[in-house]
Design an enzyme around this catalytic site. Structure first.
Site, PDB file in Angstrom:
ATOM      1  N   ALA A  57      39.521  41.685  37.348  1.00 32.75           N
ATOM      2  CA  ALA A  57      40.023  40.828  38.433  1.00 32.75           C
ATOM      3  C   ALA A  57      40.632  39.547  37.880  1.00 32.75           C
ATOM      4  O   ALA A  57      41.625  39.041  38.429  1.00 32.75           O
ATOM      5  CB  ALA A  57      38.897  40.503  39.417  1.00 32.75           C
ATOM      6  N   GLY A  60      43.964  40.557  36.664  1.00 33.37           N
ATOM      7  CA  GLY A  60      44.699  41.070  37.819  1.00 33.37           C
ATOM      8  C   GLY A  60      45.179  39.977  38.747  1.00 33.37           C
ATOM      9  O   GLY A  60      46.263  40.075  39.344  1.00 33.37           O
ATOM     10  N   ASP A  61      44.403  38.915  38.885  1.00 33.36           N
ATOM     11  CA  ASP A  61      44.795  37.768  39.697  1.00 33.36           C
ATOM     12  C   ASP A  61      46.099  37.176  39.154  1.00 33.36           C
ATOM     13  O   ASP A  61      47.029  36.887  39.907  1.00 33.36           O
ATOM     14  CB  ASP A  61      43.676  36.725  39.687  1.00 33.36           C
ATOM     15  N   ALA A  62      46.181  37.017  37.854  1.00 29.84           N
ATOM     16  CA  ALA A  62      47.380  36.457  37.230  1.00 29.84           C
ATOM     17  C   ALA A  62      48.577  37.399  37.372  1.00 29.84           C
ATOM     18  O   ALA A  62      49.696  36.958  37.649  1.00 29.84           O
ATOM     19  CB  ALA A  62      47.113  36.157  35.760  1.00 29.84           C
TER      20      ALA A  62
END
Length: 172
Positions: A57, A60-62
């Site tokens: 995550a 994945g956020d970036a």
């Protein structure tokens, strides 16, 4: 919605998936940004299936944010504050939850498992402006984006994000 985003057939995006098991272990084999980063700086022989959902995550956020920022910037020159406001409206738990809800039926079994692992992980922070349910679904979505990025499956991430934006009718 820009032409080409979210309009490709699911089967064509899943073509060539015979080596997904090997790719999941090595996280290599693509020609996207990750392959270029590894080519320049080294690394890459890690079984990404062993990464914690929060690690997935985190990256994945970036990845999701760079996709959204790119889509917003591509729509024209605007003040940085305006760009930031548009971005944060989409890169938030409520919208990410809406996006994963819209596209969940298009995920493979493997992707659903990664999403569930992310959604059900023990969280070490609390949602500031979102319900716990939205925050968990957003974490699952980010974990899926991170997993696909570390697998160097940029095409799949872009297709899923495009489909999700289209299906959830999110304005950019």
């Amino acid at each position: 919605m820009e032409e080409g985003i979210g309009t490709a057939d699911l089967d064509s995006r899943s073509a060539g998936s015979a080596n997904r098991e090997e790719t999941a272990i090595k996280g290599t084999g693509g020609s996207g940004l990750l392959a270029q980063i590894r080519g320049t700086f080294g690394g890459g022989e890690v079984d990404i299936r062993t990464y914690s959902p929060l690690t997935l995550a985190y990256i994945g956020d970036a990845v999701f944010e760079i996709i959204i920022r790119t889509l917003i910037v591509e729509r024209g020159q605007r003040a940085a504050n305006t760009l930031h406001k548009h971005t944060t409206r989409i890169v938030c738990a409520q919208t990410q939850a809406k996006l994963i809800d819209a596209v969940y039926g298009h995920l493979t079994e493997e992707e659903q498992e990664i999403y569930r692992r992310g959604k059900n992980t023990k969280l070490h922070s609390t949602a500031k402006n979102a319900s716990l349910a939205d925050y968990r679904r957003a974490t699952g979505f980010e974990a899926l984006c991170g997993y696909l990025f570390l697998r160097d499956d940029t095409e799949r991430i872009l297709w899923l994000v495009g489909q999700a934006i289209e299906m959830a009718q999110v304005e950019l």
